[in-house]
Design an enzyme around this catalytic site. Structure first.
Site, PDB file in Angstrom:
ATOM      1  N   GLU A 259       8.842   7.930  -0.914  1.00 21.32           N
ATOM      2  CA  GLU A 259       8.112   6.661  -1.055  1.00 21.32           C
ATOM      3  C   GLU A 259       8.048   5.990   0.302  1.00 21.32           C
ATOM      4  OE1 GLU A 259       9.697   3.762  -3.734  1.00 21.32           O
ATOM      5  OE2 GLU A 259       9.807   5.125  -5.444  1.00 21.32           O
ATOM      6  N   GLU A 318       6.281  -6.603  -5.772  1.00 21.24           N
ATOM      7  CA  GLU A 318       6.202  -5.215  -6.256  1.00 21.24           C
ATOM      8  C   GLU A 318       4.849  -4.895  -6.896  1.00 21.24           C
ATOM      9  OE1 GLU A 318       8.393  -2.813  -5.922  1.00 21.24           O
ATOM     10  OE2 GLU A 318      10.059  -3.937  -5.051  1.00 21.24           O
TER      11      GLU A 318
END
Length: 346
Positions: A259, A318
């Protein structure tokens, strides 16, 4: 042989012109925590339209796996943290593998099974390695242990010393957890998955870290570590992990960046322009196979986080890591793979 040399050189030159961006294809993480996202089949079609040839799935979503059949897209498939304890039972691990991998293989091109994501050693760390071993043994039973690798994804909170990069080391209180995992990954010829976010390093310490260093836009070396010069924070963080792995007995164990991303809204330094700079510069770096100052010229398999903005995630920051809007329109142009094999997102 000498007569062939000019023709060989012409072919090589022509190949270079046709394929100026050859190198590692850029992967993308496909999260599904949104109530307004395209269907899995439409999303995988979007992957193919944009020549995205690697995907990370966080759980064995059946619709996504069915859509991935016969696409040639390489897959990291995740075992959710909530299921790790059950896989400490070998029979359960065999069933999980059968239901979620073997039933789709070889039509789905599995590359890694990520047994857990960012597991805290103090909260479930004791089950990660037993689950990894059982999944590996199940793969070995199917004679696929050399084709599909077992790993787990860590984050930077496990790092104790991070400066300079050559002094990178895991925290003393997590060595009981990470060292045996690294030993297992080394013995099975696998790789460590690591989630690396210069964004969070920057917002946690903007006094000592410049924005240009975090965004790959610094015009010159910012940090010297002996003879190694660092022009961007991503390289420095990856070399911190390489150094930590070495100190934990992993030698030259490969690290996959499972990621990395930058938010376009919702927090400090979270803007459209910063996100565009980060993603496009990181993608370019991955495709060019530059490696890092510690491991130059060695391709770094990397997955951008994430495919879409996900409106059901929290906190607010997020929700804004998407490369695409939920309506399938790209936020910014990114070339995910070599030019001759696909086109940039426009």
């Amino acid at each position: 042989m000498s007569q062939m040399t000019p023709l060989f050189l012409l072919i090589a030159l022509f190949t270079t012109i046709l394929n100026p961006t050859s190198g590692e294809p850029v992967g993308v993480c496909y999260g599904m925590m949104g109530n307004n996202l395209p269907s899995q089949s439409d999303t995988i079609a979007l992957f193919r339209q944009n020549n995205i040839r690697r995907v990370r799935l966080y759980d064995p979503n059946q619709a996504a796996l069915n859509a991935l059949k016969n696409t040639g897209i390489e897959v990291i498939i995740g075992v959710p943290n909530s299921e790790l304890r059950s896989l400490t039972n070998p029979s359960s691990a065999r069933s999980w593998l059968q239901n979620n991998v073997l039933n789709y293989y070889p039509a789905v091109s599995f590359k890694y099974i990520a047994v857990g994501n960012e597991v805290s050693p103090s909260n479930g760390g004791d089950v990660v390695l037993p689950a990894m071993r059982n999944v590996y043994d199940a793969l070995r039973g199917a004679n696929l242990q050399d084709r599909i690798k077992v790993s787990t994804a860590i984050d930077m909170t496990l790092i104790g010393n991070s400066f300079p990069p050559s002094s990178g080391e895991f925290r003393g209180d997590v060595r009981w957890y990470i060292d045996p995992i690294i030993g297992f990954l080394t013995s099975t010829n696998s790789a460590l998955l690591a989630n690396i976010y210069p964004y969070f390093s920057y917002v946690d310490n903007p006094r000592d870290i410049s924005l240009s260093y975090a965004l790959f836009t610094s015009p010159s070396v910012v940090v010297w570590d002996g003879s190694r010069g660092y022009q961007n924070l991503f390289d420095a963080l990856l070399d911190v992990i390489y150094s930590a792995v070495e100190r934990s007995g992993g030698g030259s164990l490969p690290v996959v960046v499972s990621e990395s991303g930058w938010p376009s809204n919702g927090g400090n330094a979270a803007s459209f322009d910063n996100a565009r700079a980060y993603y496009t510069n990181l993608a370019s770096r991955v495709r060019e196979n530059r490696g890092t100052p510690k491991r130059p010229g060695r391709g770094v398999e990397t997955y951008l986080f994430a495919m879409f903005d996900e409106n059901q995630k929290s906190p607010e920051i997020e929700k804004n890591f998407g490369l695409f809007f939920p309506n399938k329109q790209p936020k910014f142009p990114i070339t995910f793979s070599a030019a001759r094999e696909g086109t940039a997102v426009e």
